[in-house]
Motif scaffolding. Structure first.
Motif, PDB file in Angstrom:
ATOM      1  N   ARG A 204     -10.074   6.183   1.120  1.00  0.00           N
ATOM      2  CA  ARG A 204      -8.664   6.534   0.949  1.00  0.00           C
ATOM      3  C   ARG A 204      -8.144   7.289   2.172  1.00  0.00           C
ATOM      4  O   ARG A 204      -7.007   7.077   2.608  1.00  0.00           O
ATOM      5  N   GLN A 205      -8.972   8.172   2.721  1.00  0.00           N
ATOM      6  CA  GLN A 205      -8.559   8.890   3.939  1.00  0.00           C
ATOM      7  C   GLN A 205      -8.270   7.911   5.073  1.00  0.00           C
ATOM      8  O   GLN A 205      -7.296   8.070   5.813  1.00  0.00           O
TER       9      GLN A 205
ATOM     10  N   CYS B 189      -5.036   6.133   4.548  1.00  0.00           N
ATOM     11  CA  CYS B 189      -3.872   7.018   4.696  1.00  0.00           C
ATOM     12  C   CYS B 189      -3.738   7.574   6.103  1.00  0.00           C
ATOM     13  O   CYS B 189      -2.919   8.456   6.345  1.00  0.00           O
ATOM     14  N   ARG B 190      -4.556   7.097   7.023  1.00  0.00           N
ATOM     15  CA  ARG B 190      -4.502   7.606   8.400  1.00  0.00           C
ATOM     16  C   ARG B 190      -3.634   6.694   9.266  1.00  0.00           C
ATOM     17  O   ARG B 190      -3.588   5.480   9.059  1.00  0.00           O
TER      18      ARG B 190
ATOM     19  N   SER C  35       4.547   2.724   5.195  1.00  0.00           N
ATOM     20  CA  SER C  35       4.591   3.702   4.115  1.00  0.00           C
ATOM     21  C   SER C  35       4.106   5.046   4.633  1.00  0.00           C
ATOM     22  O   SER C  35       3.152   5.123   5.410  1.00  0.00           O
ATOM     23  N   SER C  36       4.762   6.121   4.214  1.00  0.00           N
ATOM     24  CA  SER C  36       4.340   7.452   4.684  1.00  0.00           C
ATOM     25  C   SER C  36       3.047   7.900   4.023  1.00  0.00           C
ATOM     26  O   SER C  36       2.237   8.583   4.639  1.00  0.00           O
ATOM     27  N   THR C  37       2.837   7.505   2.769  1.00  0.00           N
ATOM     28  CA  THR C  37       1.591   7.876   2.080  1.00  0.00           C
ATOM     29  C   THR C  37       0.428   7.024   2.562  1.00  0.00           C
ATOM     30  O   THR C  37      -0.679   7.520   2.789  1.00  0.00           O
ATOM     31  N   PHE C  38       0.672   5.724   2.723  1.00  0.00           N
ATOM     32  CA  PHE C  38      -0.351   4.799   3.195  1.00  0.00           C
ATOM     33  C   PHE C  38       0.144   4.150   4.491  1.00  0.00           C
ATOM     34  O   PHE C  38       0.759   3.077   4.457  1.00  0.00           O
TER      35      PHE C  38
ATOM     36  N   ILE D 119      -0.596   3.008  -5.230  1.00  0.00           N
ATOM     37  CA  ILE D 119      -0.213   2.190  -4.066  1.00  0.00           C
ATOM     38  C   ILE D 119       1.070   1.409  -4.364  1.00  0.00           C
ATOM     39  O   ILE D 119       2.012   1.407  -3.564  1.00  0.00           O
TER      40      ILE D 119
ATOM     41  N   GLY E 140       3.437   3.876  -2.635  1.00  0.00           N
ATOM     42  CA  GLY E 140       3.382   3.365  -1.261  1.00  0.00           C
ATOM     43  C   GLY E 140       4.378   2.250  -1.000  1.00  0.00           C
ATOM     44  O   GLY E 140       5.092   2.262   0.013  1.00  0.00           O
TER      45      GLY E 140
END
Length: 1431
Positions: free
Chosen positions: A1140-1141, A1144-1145, A1200-1203, A1183, A1187
């Motif tokens: 997930r990290q 999301c990077r 997407s800002s989250t993903f 998501i 997302g």
């Protein structure tokens, strides 16, 4: 004393009467209670004697048999009539029997009555049968006499309880019992049964045994049930009678339930039963099973039988050793112990049962298949699989499948197979042909573990079976070798190599079969030719086998024939075969303990044979540079891997190696003169001071003399009587020289260390501005010059990489830098020389038509050129391997086949193109030895520069820089892929040149994979150090640029190199730990602790990961390590969190126009995240619900800002993975049952609510993202989700509707809207006439119709039939607009169900302006439309 003999359980008890007459022919000497005159007629006035005489029997005294004057039936009839008509009937019966009792008080008379009567001579011809009954048996055939005579016999029998045999060896008790067998009619069966059971209770054990086994022949069917009950009680009381009782119970007609109880009783006692009793007991158990309980019985029997009886005791194993030492030539019946015979008999019983009862064989396979634990698999299981495989042809495929699954899962391992053969080889020996057939089938597999198991079957069959089976094994292996299938050939040759070492004398007997392979060498690769000639040479020149001259002669003939061929493919076979044979002939046997000193040393005659053979090869190959280079390479490999006799090594040093200096080395101070197209300069020298006695490599003049000859073509023959010296042979010749010096001087290379420093006669290689002005021939000349220089440097690095002095290490690192620099220069030339074909760097190839595969336009040119060239070639070399090389070199070096080729997209634009040109030329570079990677140990090495007085003048720091590190890591990664990836996974497609796959890995392939893994594991520490340094580099880079790793201050080239190094290191680690050959070594710390430390260490690197490819490799590496751990839940959480990290990077992009993340990589990482996360439904909802809306509201090129990995470009990847994982997870939900608790129902209903909500969110996204791939995913997985809803959820709703009406209503309302949108999607596909979409429409509509019917059935079940109605749906597009192109609306059955019994639901629906029926299917509802209700 009369000796007692215990009767064998397998004896037939019926032979008494028939054998008795023969026994009486023996001389008799006995004392009788009454004296009779021998052979006289019994004279007695008793009624008994008179009536017998009247009826036709003359009683004799002494040893004579009673005489029968009439036919047996006539006698019985006459006596019956006489008795019946007698005036005193029925009293006459008592008198007759009384006379009999008086008569048989004499032992001789009693014996005569029990033995068969003698027929008179004149009556014999009229007899229908040659057999005549005894007097007692004849009387028992008369109904009115039978009860009394039976009573008399039972009263007489106890007198003989302890006298088994009289003096003439007749067993009277057994003879008495035999009179009761096979009577035509039993008058009072119940009374007879009672008497027999009473007799059994008091009789001695041996007589009990006889009586019990005779019961089926004595009693009628009506008495079987009573006898069975009595016997079962006796079975509990007396365990010693278990075998005869079970033997009889198998022959009686008994109730199945009764047999079930007896069988369970026996199963409970199985552990205490003797080995010799086991076959009968197993027979009873197998014959008493029914189709319903077969699996249960077999499972229990399999468990108990193996633990108690199937591992032989030590005394039996000792007897096996004794048998094997005698050659195992004797049959299993004469020399084996009784215990071994019992085991063979046991398997015969089982074999018979499974042959005639299909259910038993299937249940046995199923029982083995259901065994999951590795420790629960026993030797007995494998034996049974082999037996069933050989017995039932119908189950062969089933057993083959079960066995393959067991091998894949690791349940059946080599140790188990070895134990099976060593313990039960006598049983398996009879199934040799079936075992070999199974091995052949396994060798055709695509799985390496299954292939290995098949090879072990061949190996152990040869080791444990007799000579005939050994011949069959060798024949089967030869068939595999000649099949042309690369994996089969490799495996079969490896088995032959093992067998030659394991049992050379036995292999020598079958050498003629192996020799036959010499006629089928066309389809065998160079590496396989080495193995074959090694086997043949070992057999031909073994000191233990003197009578092997015929093999030597055939090998010499084949080698001479191949060497004289003008086709390189056949000359290659001759060279490899000759060098391999020379190596066996000249092997150093001084350390062999079995040979004397005289035999161990190489004789002068043998030395002459070796040298003449090598000189023959040299003379036959000197006309061809490629053949000469191959000869040098093969000879070098021989010296490297085999320890040669000192005499042979000395000859090599004085002949071949001394020519190197004359051919290639010149004085550095004398610049060659000639009409060269470029000025000649001595370049790349490592000594900075001038010297008059320096040397240089004469490369450019040699290449010029070959390529720019007077006729303009390549030199192919000797000119002016001078020996042809090709620069192509430079690197191979030096390799031979280096290895020879190394072997002669125990690794000391001082004699040739000048070659490390010396310069090379070249020209200025940097192209600069002159590149465009060069002709095509000049550019090709420069490319060839650089290729040859690179190969020279690579061999230099191979030679001196293990030097320990700092100065030598520094020079080696400098040469490594030169290699990297030259590769950059070479890329520039290759970019403008598209049709260039480099000189070969590896020569063990089957054809010389090898071209590098570049870009499409270039490929076309090469193919066009290749067609012209190949017209002159023979048929055997027509297939070009350029495509193969391309496939191999473009493939990613990931040991996991499914991901190979996905991550090798590091560079973009022009850099990517030029790197690709060089990357595809890898096969033309010399191979780096595995020892070269010891350079990775280098951190900082100080190089000393000496002044003229040999004093240290200054120091220069030589460091292994990033380009050199990347060069080494890429090569190591390719080597690991070649060795650790199973051969099947790297199979070349049909019609491709299979020999090209191993080009560039020839030396590597001659080592075992385990050896390579061991070498690389020694490099773990330095590679971890490099990984930490790169990690620090990226951390510092991020700190300097405020967290932006691709900011304006970053050096792009350095960044890419470091990123590539990072990826290659993770790739190498992943390949190592994913390797199936890894085994846990001895370590003081427990495995879990080591795994935890390793994972913690690797997790620390996640912050500095520079690219998405590296992130994916790190995740995969952690997954491989955590697979060996037992804490699965905690491990899954770690993987999910890290994935997930990474999702999301914000990753640096390689190009402004498109992302640097490939769809395949993103797909893989997203799958890993969803598969490992704690709640897939929540992750999908996050998501799709967070997302994706962010992406919709963002600018066109934003994410997407989250993903941040979710962009418009990657949306289809996210959508596909989420739909697939959603469908996969709902399929795993077990369908609810009415028996489940209320809490389980509620939990499952809640889970389905979440799943349908996620499905609704995803399905509605097609209104925004309506591209073809998205719609295709929606159609495909939408149908699968609806199918899962039908199978998994609808049964749950059946019995949840009453208690959770509102929840079910809400669920179906939501799902109705989703299915309606699917219906609109079907209409959209049709109106756009997109065949790729419309192919999914029929199945989807069928599924939607099934859903309607299923909902209706659910409502009917819950007495809510009135709540269901159907309406017509209009065809609409994705935006809800009605499709006007059709005149009539398409009538589609839509699921509509509601709990309409509730007035509140009706009013709510009405208030909302909708129909007062809430449909849960695809029914169209608009506030301004009305529908006709129908049922």
């Amino acid at each position: 004393m009369v000796s007692k003999r215990r009767l064998s359980k397998s004896e037939d008890k019926e032979s008494l009467t028939e054998d008795a007459s023969k026994t009486r022919k023996q001389p008799l000497s006995k004392k009788t209670k009454k004296s009779h005159i021998a052979n006289e007629v019994e004279e007695n006035d008793s009624i008994f004697v008179k009536l017998l005489k009247i009826s036709g029997i003359i009683l004799k005294t002494g040893e004579s048999q009673n005489q029968l004057a009439v036919d047996q039936i006539a006698f019985q009839k006459k006596l019956f009539q006489t008795l019946r008509r007698h005036p005193s009937y029925p009293k006459i019966i008592e008198e007759f029997v009384s006379g009999l009792e008086s008569y048989i008080e004499d032992e001789d008379s009693f014996r005569n009555c029990l033995l068969s009567c003698e027929r008179l001579q004149d009556e014999e011809a009229s007899m229908g049968a040659s057999y005549s009954k005894s007097l007692i048996k004849l009387l028992l055939g008369i109904d009115i006499l039978q009860p009394a005579i039976i009573k008399t016999l039972f009263e007489k029998l106890p007198e003989y309880f302890f006298e088994n045999k009289n003096s003439d060896e007749i067993n009277i008790p057994r003879l008495i019992v035999s009179q009761l067998k096979w009577l035509d009619r039993v008058v009072d069966g119940k009374d007879l049964t009672t008497k027999i059971m009473q007799l059994i209770s008091i009789a001695p054990e041996n007589l009990q045994h006889d009586i019990i086994t005779s019961l089926p022949e004595i009693l009628g069917d009506s008495q079987h049930a009573d006898v069975g009950k009595e016997l079962s009680d006796l079975l509990i009381e007396n365990t010693s009678l278990t075998v005869p009782i079970l033997d009889v119970l198998s022959s009686l007609r008994l109730d199945p339930n009764f047999l079930l109880k007896v069988r369970q009783l026996v199963m409970d006692k199985l552990s205490s039963i003797r080995l010799e009793d086991l076959p009968v007991i197993i027979k009873f158990i197998l014959h008493s099973v029914t189709a319903m309980d077969t699996l249960e019985v077999i499972s229990e029997l399999r468990e108990k039988l193996d633990l108690q009886h199937c591992v032989l005791p030590s005394r039996l194993q000792a007897s096996q050793v004794k048998l094997k030492s005698k050659g195992r030539a004797s049959s299993s019946g004469n020399q084996e112990s009784s215990g071994q015979s019992c085991i063979i008999l046991l398997f015969d019983v089982i074999k018979s049962a499974i042959r005639y009862e299909k259910t038993i064989s299937e249940a046995w396979i199923k029982a083995i298949e259901n065994t999951a634990s590795v420790s629960e698999h026993k030797v007995f299981d494998l034996v049974m699989l082999f037996i069933i495989y050989s017995t039932n042809t119908q189950t062969k495929k089933y057993i083959d499948r079960v066995l393959r699954n067991k091998i894949r899962s690791g349940c059946i391992q080599e140790q188990l197979l070895q134990s099976t053969f060593s313990v039960h080889y006598l049983v398996l020996k009879d199934m040799c042909s079936s075992i070999l057939s199974l091995a052949q089938s396994l060798l055709h597999s695509l799985d390496q573990s299954i292939i290995s198991f098949g090879s072990l079957l061949y190996k152990y069959a040869f080791k444990f079976f007799d000579t005939y089976c050994q011949q069959e094994v060798v024949g089967a292996l030869v068939t595999h070798i000649c099949s042309g299938n690369e994996a089969e050939v490799d495996t079969a040759l490896d088995v032959l190599l093992e067998l030659v070492v394991l049992n050379p004398s036995a292999m020598m007997m079958n050498a003629v079969f192996v020799k036959g392979i010499l006629d089928y060498l066309d389809n065998i690769s160079p590496q396989q030719i080495r193995k074959l000639f090694y086997v043949l040479s070992t057999l031909a020149f073994s000191k233990q086998n003197e009578a092997s001259s015929h093999i030597q002669d055939d090998m010499h003939l084949v080698i001479r024939k191949q060497l004289s061929s003008t086709v390189f493919k056949y000359k290659l076979i001759g060279i490899i075969g000759a060098v391999t044979m020379a190596g066996i002939m000249a092997a150093d046997r001084s350390e062999s303990p079995s040979l004397t000193q005289e035999r161990a040393n190489l004789s002068d005659e043998q030395c002459t044979q070796v040298t003449s053979l090598l000189q023959l090869v040299h003379s036959c190959s000197e006309q061809s540079p490629q053949a000469s280079a191959l000869y040098y390479d093969e000879f070098a490999n021989l010296i490297q891997h085999e320890k040669l006799d000192p005499k042979a090594l000395e000859w090599v040093g004085h002949t071949i190696c001394n020519d190197f200096q004359d051919a290639f080395v010149v004085d550095s101070c004398v610049v060659p003169e000639g009409d060269f197209p470029f000025p000649v300069k001595a370049l790349y020298g490592l000594e900075e001071y001038d010297t008059q006695d320096g040397i240089a490599i004469n490369l450019l003049p040699l290449l010029f003399s070959q390529d720019f000859a007077k006729d303009g073509g390549p030199v192919t023959s000797q000119e002016s009587g001078q020996k042809l010296v090709s620069p192509l042979c430079l690197a191979p010749y030096f390799r031979l020289l280096r290895l020879c010096v190394e072997r002669q001087h125990n690794g000391n290379l001082e004699e040739i260390d000048g070659l490390l420093d010396c310069p090379i006669f070249l020209t200025d290689l940097e192209p600069g501005e002159k590149l465009e002005s060069m002709s095509a021939k000049e550019r090709s000349f420069m490319c060839s010059l650089i290729f040859l220089t690179l190969n020279w440097f690579r061999e230099i690095v191979n030679a001196f990489c293990q030097e320990t002095s700092p100065e030598m290490k520094g020079k080696v690192l400098t040469r490594l830098k030169h290699i990297v620099e030259l590769q950059i220069i070479l890329e520039k030339y290759l970019a403008v020389t598209p049709d260039y074909v480099p000189p070969l760097g590896n020569f063990d190839v089957e054809t010389l038509d090898i071209t590098p595969h570049t870009v499409t336009a270039i490929s076309a040119k090469i193919r066009k050129k290749g067609k012209i060239e190949r017209k002159q070639k023979t048929d055997g070399s027509k297939t070009s391997s350029s495509d193969t090389l391309s496939e191999e070199k473009n493939s990613e070096c990931d040991p996991t086949p499914s991901h190979r080729g996905q991550l090798n997209k590091e560079f973009t634009g022009k850099e990517e193109k030029t790197s690709l040109l060089l990357h595809n030329s890898h096969a033309f570079f010399r191979e780096l030895d595995i020892e070269v990677f010891s350079i990775l140990h280098c951190g900082l090495v100080t190089k000393f520069i000496l002044d003229t007085e040999m004093h240290t003048e200054a120091t220069e720091v030589v460091q292994l820089g990033p380009p050199e590190l990347l060069f080494l890591l890429e090569d190591l990664s390719q080597k690991l892929e070649s060795m650790l990836t199973p051969p099947i996974a790297r199979r070349v497609p049909f019609l491709k040149n299979k020999g090209s796959r191993n080009i560039g890995f020839s030396h590597l392939q001659q080592r075992s994979a385990q050896e390579i893994v061991h070498c690389v594991f020694q490099l773990l520490t330095p590679m971890c150090n490099h990984l930490e340094n790169i990690h620090n580099y990226f951390q510092c880079l991020a700190a300097e640029n405020h967290g932006v790793v691709d900011g304006p201050g970053v050096k792009v080239q350095e960044y890419h190199i470091m990123s590539s190094c990072y990826q290659r290191l993770l790739q190498i680690f992943h390949g190592l730990f994913a390797c199936s050959r890894l085994k846990q070594g001895e370590h003081s710390q427990p495995l879990e602790e080591l795994l935890s430390q390793s994972v913690h260490y690797l997790q620390n690197f996640h912050q500095s990961i520079p690219s998405f490819q590296c992130a994916l490799y790190l995740i995969r590496l952690l997954m491989v390590i955590l697979e060996k751990s037992t804490a699965s839940a905690q491990n899954k959480e770690k993987i999910a969190s890290l994935a997930r990290q990474f999702l999301c990077r914000v990753w640096p992009s390689g190009d402004k126009e498109k992302s640097n993340i490939s769809n395949d990589q993103l797909h893989a990482l997203l799958c890993i995240y969803l598969e490992h996360t704690e709640s897939i439904l929540k992750a999908i909802e996050e998501i799709a619900g967070v997302g994706v809306p962010e992406l919709i509201n963002s600018p066109k090129d934003a994410s997407s800002s989250t993903f941040p990995t979710l962009t418009r470009h990657t949306f289809v990847v996210f959508f596909r993975v989420m739909m697939a994982e959603l469908e996969k997870t709902v399929k795993k939900i077990e369908p609810g049952t009415a028996a489940d608790s209320q809490q389980i129902h509620e939990e499952k209903l809640l889970y389905w609510n979440m799943a349908v909500r996620d499905f609704s969110i995803l399905i509605n996204l097609i209104k925004v993202f309506d591209s073809h791939p998205v719609l295709h995913v929606c159609l495909k997985y939408g149908r699968l989700f609806v199918e899962a809803f039908l199978k998994q959820c609808m049964p749950l709703l059946d019995f949840s509707f009453r208690k959770h009406r509102e929840d079910v209503l809400s669920l179906l309302e939501t799902f109705q809207l989703d299915t309606r949108l699917l219906h609109h999607l079907c209409g959209h596909s049709k109106i756009h006439q997109d065949t790729r979409l419309t192919q999914h429409v029929p199945l989807l509509k069928k599924t939607l119709e099934l859903l309607v019917c299923r909902v209706k059935a659910m409502l009917t079940l819950n007495n809510c039939r009135e709540a269901f109605w159907l309406g017509n749906l209009k065809n609409r597009d994705l935006q809800g607009e009605e499709i006007k192109s059709q005149n009539s609306q398409e009538s589609t059955a839509d699921e509509s169900e509601d709990d309409m019994s509730s007035q509140a639901s009706k009013s709510k629906a009405t208030e909302d302006g909708e129909e007062d029926e809430v449909s849960a299917g695809e029914k169209e509802q608009d506030s301004d439309e009305s529908y006709d209700d129908s049922d």
